[in-house]
Structure formats: structure tokens, C-alpha cells
Design a protein around this motif. Structure first.
Motif, PDB file in Angstrom:
ATOM      1  N   LYS A  35       1.523   2.750   1.739  1.00 46.17           N
ATOM      2  CA  LYS A  35       1.595   1.115   1.927  1.00 46.17           C
ATOM      3  C   LYS A  35       1.100   2.440   3.435  1.00 46.17           C
ATOM      4  N   SER A  41      -0.918  -6.412   6.584  1.00 45.99           N
ATOM      5  CA  SER A  41      -0.215  -6.101   4.773  1.00 45.99           C
ATOM      6  C   SER A  41       0.629  -4.636   5.156  1.00 45.99           C
ATOM      7  N   GLU A  42       1.683  -4.623   4.099  1.00 40.19           N
ATOM      8  CA  GLU A  42       2.198  -3.224   4.444  1.00 40.19           C
ATOM      9  C   GLU A  42       1.102  -2.653   3.367  1.00 40.19           C
ATOM     10  N   TYR A  43       1.054  -3.036   2.513  1.00 39.13           N
ATOM     11  CA  TYR A  43       0.211  -1.871   1.747  1.00 39.13           C
ATOM     12  C   TYR A  43      -0.846  -1.331   1.539  1.00 39.13           C
ATOM     13  N   HIS A  86       1.031  -4.983  -4.127  1.00 36.93           N
ATOM     14  CA  HIS A  86      -0.054  -4.380  -3.703  1.00 36.93           C
ATOM     15  C   HIS A  86      -0.476  -4.576  -5.240  1.00 36.93           C
TER      16      HIS A  86
END
Length: 210
Positions: free
Chosen positions: A69, A118-120, A131
Motif C-alpha cells: 500500500k 489509490s490505497e494500493y 491491486h
């Protein structure tokens, strides 16, 4: 009592490893690493360049690398010099360094429109995938090695994982350091992973005088 002859049983499917090179995948050599980097830079493939550089530095398994992440590598809006990630396989944390080149490529990747919100670190291209998958990563690695003329069947995701630690071992002979960097719990695993043989041990012993 007569025993009837039974018909020969033949496998309907071709063996998965027929015609393939099986066993431990080769690590990339320094010249291979630079050749791939140059190609990715010329193609302005910012995602793959950042992914390649981080894969080399982190020495993570593919299953852990694809799940990374943004918070794993950033703090207060800056790319960290060192990071810690929980390994998917062992469920234990492993620390790694990020070189200046890796940090620069990550900073460039973070400015891409796909990374906004985006978290990833490696987001999927479809909404149902948060992802990229390990299968996608394996295909990406295959493209990297074939782009510089290497045989795809001789290399894989573990080739990238082994690349930096192989050079560390060659230059220092320090298996304990390699064990820590790979996140192995047992030294035997590190020895098998590096393919350390008796000849290596004797070469090291010859350099020590008492």
C-alpha cells in the motif's frame, strides 16, 4: 484363474513441465538489471520502472509485493528511505532499504492520474481488482526478461527477489545478513534459496587465515 489384460492407461493431459526448465530460477545479473531499467525509462513506463526497482530493493515475494500500500512506502508526503512490510507467506514483518533511484521512480509513479486516491501501490485496472495479481506480476516479469533477450523459462518472479541478495552474498559471504533481508526464519532455507554449495564454503574458508 485367468487375469484379463487391462488396457494401458494414458495421461490425457500433457505434463505441465514438459519442455520447460524447472527448478530454481536464475537471479538477474547487474547488466540485466540496467538493461531492463534503460528500456523502461526510454519507454516512459513509470509503473513498471517503479515496480521493478522496488522489487529489486525490497526482495519481497510476489504475493507480498503486489499487495503493498501507499502507506507502506510513504510518510508525511515523502518516500521513506527504509520500509517494513508484513510478509504474506510467513505473516512476519521484514525491513528493506529503498535506494535513491527507487525513491525517484516511486515519486514519479505517485504523480500518475491512476494513483490519485489509490490505497494500493499497484492498483488493478478493473474496479473489482484492488491491486494487480501475482499472475499479472509474473507476466510483467516475463516481459521484462524477454525484452532484453533472456530465456523466459529460466527466469521468474523469484529471479527478481534473488537478484540483490545474490550480489550481497557474493561480495560479503554473510549468510545471516541475507537471511534477515529475505525474512527467512531458518538458515537452511537461505542456504537452499541461494544455492550455496560446498565449493562456495571452501572458497570462503580459503580467504581466512588464522
Amino acid at each position: 484363474m485367468d487375469i484379463p489384460n487391462l488396457p494401458a492407461i494414458r495421461a490425457r493431459r500433457t505434463a505441465w513441465n514438459k519442455g520447460r526448465i524447472v527448478g530454481q530460477k536464475r537471479p538477474l545479473k547487474p547488466k540485466h538489471v540496467w538493461a531492463i531499467r534503460v528500456r523502461l525509462e526510454l519507454a516512459e513506463n513509470h509503473r513498471d520502472l517503479a515496480l521493478f526497482n522496488l522489487a529489486i530493493d525490497s526482495k519481497l515475494r510476489g504475493c507480498a509485493l503486489v499487495k503493498m500500500k501507499v502507506v507502506d512506502i510513504m510518510a508525511a508526503g515523502q518516500i521513506k528511505e527504509r520500509a517494513s512490510v508484513l510478509q504474506s507467506k510467513t505473516k512476519k514483518p521484514v525491513r528493506f532499504e529503498m535506494s535513491e533511484g527507487t525513491r525517484s521512480s516511486l515519486e514519479r509513479w505517485m504523480r500518475e492520474p491512476l494513483m490519485i486516491g489509490s490505497e494500493y501501490l499497484w492498483p488493478g485496472r478493473f474496479h473489482e481488482r484492488l491491486h494487480i495479481s501475482t499472475r499479472q506480476y509474473a507476466r510483467i516479469v516475463r516481459n521484462w526478461v524477454t525484452s532484453i533477450g533472456l530465456e523466459a523459462s529460466a527466469y521468474g518472479t523469484h529471479s527478481v527477489r534473488r537478484t540483490k541478495v545474490t550480489q550481497i552474498y557474493k561480495k560479503t559471504g554473510n549468510l545471516r545478513a541475507v537471511q534477515l533481508l529475505l525474512g527467512h526464519t531458518k538458515m537452511d532455507s537461505t542456504v537452499r534459496y541461494l544455492g550455496v554449495e560446498l565449493e562456495d564454503a571452501l572458497t570462503l574458508a580459503e580467504t581466512i587465515e588464522i
